[in-house]
Design an enzyme around this catalytic site. Structure first.
Site, PDB file in Angstrom:
ATOM      1  N   PHE A 103      -8.196  -0.885   7.759  1.00 29.26           N
ATOM      2  CA  PHE A 103      -8.653  -2.081   7.054  1.00 29.26           C
ATOM      3  C   PHE A 103     -10.171  -2.223   7.086  1.00 29.26           C
ATOM      4  O   PHE A 103     -10.764  -2.859   6.207  1.00 29.26           O
ATOM      5  CB  PHE A 103      -7.989  -3.332   7.654  1.00 29.26           C
ATOM      6  N   LYS A 104     -10.809  -1.612   8.065  1.00 30.89           N
ATOM      7  CA  LYS A 104     -12.250  -1.783   8.221  1.00 30.89           C
ATOM      8  C   LYS A 104     -13.047  -1.087   7.118  1.00 30.89           C
ATOM      9  O   LYS A 104     -14.225  -1.379   6.923  1.00 30.89           O
ATOM     10  CB  LYS A 104     -12.671  -1.295   9.606  1.00 30.89           C
TER      11      LYS A 104
END
Length: 505
Positions: A103-104
């Protein structure tokens, strides 16, 4: 829009200044002077936007147009997307469809572009012959931040990046993703110790004024405000996806949502708190922690303690290593809002008072390892959050349960933490069922040991066939480059950075 430190409050900085600084000189974290209101017709105007256009609309609320025009933001914001999957009456928001399957990526692709943009603009303003400004990015990772940061900053002009990670405490794939990047500006530092050790070293380097100024340090961890800002977007994205899904099934009511977020450093869920404060409709946010449950213990007792007082144990090694922490860095930002919310509303120095309160709390955490907040602060925290913890046995059971369910779904161990907590919270709800959205933070292939432990004996399961993406198949055999540091010593890491930077110059 301006920004100030959670421990200071007097000085206000621009968006560019807080992005390049990362951590405030007083050790605090930057937050906006106000949380912007949504446009009057946001729900209609934004409902059909692409993910990128939705991100541009939300980022524009937090960034002055005199700093970055809407056209600038459009150029800098990568074309990302989130994927909603309905599984067993829950909605899994997959946020791992970027280059490193975490997700980063959504935030760090933009952050790399911002660093490069701001540097280029500053250097264009310099007189002929004046040396160019450079950035030295220093970060600590428990796994996914490192590779996402490296992929976001690799080969960026005038930027060097140093990523510290704990030896033996990230997955094989995560380490390979970082250490197989051969760009000259990328430097991996493998530190003997825990993630908290690496994170403490990074914070110490940023607080070293002389070292910080000499190397123009910049942060990629979620202490950097830009990380939080970008993560606000996918709460809105999920809302619109659910609304469209309900409409297609003949339901016109607004979705009644509860977000459940696997949480370590408190950045992902803090973005949800900002979305909630912006008045995005949602119920209490669900905090899902593993056995390293400093946050769950806080919501149960009001005690924020680095060591579990019931066991005397600090950080534990678990199947969900990105959450193996004892201090949640972004929790300080929430503490500021809680301190402000529970202070006297007629106090003309209310903001400064809240900053002093937070500075005192964080100093006690540093010296004594814990704080106990007043009852009114805990009550305020419980207005917007619930929290539960999950152990390793529950993680493996949840992975197996979802694999054997219909439709079959294989979550990574962090997402499994969120799924288990979602079920627990749903049973405790007393105001009727909500549509639960669990944030899926990483691809299961990044955690082969945990997935194989859960599914290794399941009928018909084959990890390579069912989980492993094509891009991962040769990672473990590629050439690697890494610097080893044999103990968690800030002096050793400082010397390493000095030597590498000098060699590059």
């Amino acid at each position: 829009m301006r920004y100030f430190s959670t421990r200071g409050g007097n000085e206000e900085l621009s968006f560019e200044e807080v992005v390049l600084a990362g951590l405030a000189p007083d050790g605090g974290l930057y937050i906006p002077t106000e949380i912007p209101k949504l446009p009057e017709n946001w729900e209609d105007d934004w409902s059909e936007l692409s993910y990128q256009d939705l991100a541009i609309a939300i980022l524009s609320l937090f960034i002055s147009s005199s700093e970055l025009s809407r056209e600038d933001i459009t150029e800098l914001e990568p074309a990302h997307h989130s994927v909603g999957t309905s599984v067993r009456k829950r909605y899994i928001l997959e946020l791992f469809h970027g280059p490193t399957y975490a997700f980063k990526d959504l935030a760090l692709q933009l952050l790399g572009n911002l660093f490069e943009f701001f540097l280029r603009r500053r250097n264009m303003r310099k007189a002929p012959g004046e040396p160019a400004e450079r950035l030295t990015v220093v970060g600590a990772t428990s796994g996914d931040t490192g590779s996402a940061a490296i992929y976001g900053l690799r080969n960026k002009a005038n930027i060097s990046i140093f990523i510290l990670f704990p030896r033996g405490r990230v997955s094989e794939i995560q380490e390979a993703q970082m250490t197989t990047v051969m760009d000259e500006n990328v430097h991996n530092v493998r530190v003997a110790g825990t993630f908290d050790d690496s994170q403490d070293i990074v914070k110490t380097l940023f607080s070293d004024k002389e070292f910080n100024e000499r190397h123009s340090l910049a942060a990629v961890n979620s202490i950097n405000w830009a990380r939080i800002l970008v993560q606000i977007v996918y709460y809105f994205s999920a809302y619109f996806q659910l609304k469209q899904s309900l409409a297609s099934s003949g339901t016109s009511v607004k979705p009644d949502i509860q977000f459940v977020v696997p949480t370590g450093n408190f950045g992902d869920i803090l973005a949800g708190y900002y979305a909630k404060r912006m008045m995005l409709p949602m119920r209490k946010l669900g905090i899902a922690t593993n056995a390293n449950d400093i946050l769950t213990r806080f919501w149960k007792t009001g005690r924020y303690a680095k060591v579990d007082p019931s066991t005397g144990v600090g950080v534990r090694e678990t199947l969900s290593p990105a959450m193996d922490i004892t201090v949640s860095s972004n929790f300080e930002r929430l503490l500021w809002y809680l301190a402000y919310q529970t202070s006297a509303p007629d106090d003309p120095t209310r903001r400064i008072t809240a900053c002093k309160t937070v500075a005192g709390w964080m100093e006690r955490v540093k010296k004594e390892g814990q704080i106990v907040v007043p009852d009114e602060v805990l009550r305020a925290a419980r207005e917007d959050f619930v929290a539960e913890k999950v152990d390793d046995a529950q993680i493996t059971n949840t992975i197996l349960e979802y694999y054997e369910g219909s439709p079959s779904y294989i979550p990574d161990p962090h997402t499994a933490v969120g799924l288990h907590v979602a079920a627990s919270v749903a049973k405790a709800e007393i105001v009727g069922p909500a549509v639960q959205v669990i944030l899926a933070t990483a691809h299961p292939a990044k955690f082969s040991a945990a997935v194989n432990q859960a599914l290794g004996t399941a009928d018909g399961f084959d990890f390579d066939r069912d989980v492993l993406p094509h891009e991962f198949r040769d990672f473990l055999t590629r050439e690697r480059r890494v610097i080893d540091v044999d103990r968690p010593d800030v002096g050793l890491v400082r010397d390493t950075i000095e030597t590498v930077v000098q060699e590059r110059v």
